[in-house]
Design an enzyme around this catalytic site. Structure first.
Site, PDB file in Angstrom:
ATOM      1  N   LYS A  24      43.704  24.984  49.032  1.00 57.34           N
ATOM      2  CA  LYS A  24      44.168  26.420  49.382  1.00 57.34           C
ATOM      3  C   LYS A  24      45.712  26.328  49.514  1.00 57.34           C
ATOM      4  O   LYS A  24      46.516  25.257  49.105  1.00 57.34           O
ATOM      5  CB  LYS A  24      43.805  26.400  50.841  1.00 57.34           C
ATOM      6  CG  LYS A  24      42.305  26.562  51.047  1.00 57.34           C
ATOM      7  CD  LYS A  24      41.341  27.691  50.102  1.00 57.34           C
ATOM      8  CE  LYS A  24      40.037  27.188  50.056  1.00 57.34           C
ATOM      9  NZ  LYS A  24      39.085  27.304  51.025  1.00 57.34           N
TER      10      LYS A  24
HETATM   11  C1  PLP Z   1      37.718  27.504  51.726  1.00 60.57           C
HETATM   12  C2  PLP Z   1      36.641  28.582  52.026  1.00 60.57           C
HETATM   13  C3  PLP Z   1      36.167  28.575  53.271  1.00 60.57           C
HETATM   14  C4  PLP Z   1      35.891  27.107  54.210  1.00 60.57           C
HETATM   15  O1  PLP Z   1      37.149  26.484  54.376  1.00 60.57           O
HETATM   16  P1  PLP Z   1      36.941  25.089  54.855  1.00 60.57           P
HETATM   17  O2  PLP Z   1      38.453  24.686  55.404  1.00 60.57           O
HETATM   18  O3  PLP Z   1      36.945  24.306  53.424  1.00 60.57           O
HETATM   19  O4  PLP Z   1      35.960  24.850  55.943  1.00 60.57           O
HETATM   20  C5  PLP Z   1      35.490  29.547  53.533  1.00 60.57           C
HETATM   21  N1  PLP Z   1      35.475  30.880  52.744  1.00 60.57           N
HETATM   22  C6  PLP Z   1      36.043  30.727  51.438  1.00 60.57           C
HETATM   23  C7  PLP Z   1      36.030  32.088  50.938  1.00 60.57           C
HETATM   24  C8  PLP Z   1      36.862  29.528  51.138  1.00 60.57           C
HETATM   25  O5  PLP Z   1      37.157  29.644  50.152  1.00 60.57           O
END
Ligand code: PLP
Length: 396
Positions: free
Chosen positions: A201
């Site tokens: 991210k």
């Molecule tokens: C990455 C992501 C999540 C989950 O996040 P984590 O930190 O990996 O638990 C949820 N929704 C979307 C759309 C994502 O891209």
């Protein structure tokens, strides 16, 4: 039956992924000052539930223009906390887009609720407010919008729907930290907004997440939820000279550590520059691919500031996708596919009896989409290399 340990060998990673010039679709950027920030936290008195967590929450609030932030151990925990705060439970329905990561729907199931899948708009792959309207029932309690790839959804339309039906609006903004919709920042567009700090991210804490909101009661519920449902934390008890605490609801240990918070705060300071970099690189992709008839970029609506978590293209000939994916991999380019529509996962088919045909736009998109590498550690030459190899593979 006795437990038998499996001794199957793990399959080795594809050789391309081991190559030093492998370009993943997303990746963290950790610099010396990030490392120093974590080391300082390690040398401090607090490894968890200390001052750095509050500092990180305040920094994300300042960045997004929201009043309260609740840091938790992952984006998924943040989604779960949001569902808990809203009181989602058995018998409740929550509308989620089909085109997303499974966690968006799983958080509803954690609370005993039922995710109801809405289709996406065919051009943007964002949740389609008209389809949401069609799927609202007497049991619907909330809508979770996902800012797919980093582009904010149509929040005015979603807000109208939520208000007229008395529903909560949640933004799964795991792709869109730093984006904005008609001049309004992501974070301010929904009742609760969820971010993830996973390494792919925009900024990372290793694992981590946060929910931001302007609602103090929802924030208080989520603070309890991340700490076993207990009404005070260790530092609050120390400050008021008491040992007493009460568990007032069922919570989890979803806390973020101070080591992670230190990394997050340091990363956040660099986010404006990184967003700019992502936008510049995306514009280079856009310009180069506009001349390639075999691929189309995802449509970006005017008046939105896209945060470009992902750069997604659509192959005009869906039959080419597998070959192009493999060809890019062979050239050390880590293309990917986001996402198999959630209702097509075996778990949802078995447990919720979802079937192909439920969300035709998401299903049709899944057959031809491809995510190309995009992250702040890349430069123009990397984009040129991806475009060059992609064109070469398209004519091969
Ligand atoms: C990455 C992501 C999540 C989950 O996040 P984590 O930190 O990996 O638990 C949820 N929704 C979307 C759309 C994502 O891209």
């Amino acid at each position: 039956m006795p437990f038998k340990q499996r001794l199957d060998k793990m399959s080795p990673p594809p050789s391309s992924a081991a190559s030093p010039d492998f370009l993943p679709y997303g990746r963290q950027l950790i610099e010396e000052d990030d490392i120093a920030a974590v080391v300082a936290a390690l040398r401090s008195d607090w490894l968890t539930t200390g001052p750095r967590v509050g500092e990180f929450e305040a920094a994300v609030c300042a960045f997004t223009g929201v009043q309260y932030g609740v840091a938790v151990s992952s984006g998924t925990a943040a989604l779960h906390a949001a569902m808990y705060a809203l009181g989602i439970g058995p018998g409740d329905e929550v509308i989620v887009p089909a085109m997303t990561f499974a966690a968006t729907a799983n958080c509803v199931v954690y609370q005993g609720g039922t995710p109801v899948f809405a289709d996406v708009e065919p051009d943007t792959l964002l949740i389609d407010p008209m389809d949401v309207a069609r799927r609202i029932t007497a049991k619907t309690r909330a809508i979770i919008a996902v800012d797919y790839a980093g582009q904010p959804c149509d929040y005015y339309a979603l807000r109208d729907l939520a208000q007229s039906h008395g529903l909560a609006l949640v933004a799964d903004a795991c792709h869109s930290l730093g984006g904005s919709y008609k001049g309004k920042r992501v974070g301010t567009l929904a009742d609760l907004t969820v971010f993830s700090f996973h390494p792919v991210k925009h900024i990372t804490t290793g694992e981590g997440g946060m929910v931001v909101t302007d609602n103090p009661e929802l924030a208080a519920r989520m603070r309890r939820f991340r700490n076993h449902g207990i009404d005070t934390d260790h530092r609050q008890r120390e400050a008021s000279g008491t040992w007493a605490y009460q568990m007032v609801g069922l919570g989890y240990n979803y806390r973020l550590t101070d080591l992670q918070a230190a990394l997050g705060t340091n990363q956040l300071a660099k986010l404006p520059g990184w967003l700019e970099k992502r936008r510049v690189l995306a514009a280079i992709y856009d310009a180069a691919l506009a001349k390639v008839a075999a691929v189309r970029s995802i449509v970006v609506r005017p008046n939105n500031e896209h945060a470009y978590h992902l750069y997604v293209v659509r192959l005009v000939d869906r039959d080419m996708r597998g070959r192009i994916f493999a060809g890019l991999r062979q050239h050390s380019i880590g293309a990917n596919v986001h996402y198999l529509p959630v209702h097509l996962h075996p778990y949802y088919r078995e447990v919720f009896h979802t079937v192909p045909g439920l969300c035709p736009n998401a299903e049709a998109a899944y057959d031809c989409i491809l995510t190309l590498p995009l992250h702040q550690g890349m430069d123009e030459a990397d984009v040129d290399r991806v475009v060059h190899v992609l064109k070469q593979e398209l004519v091969a």
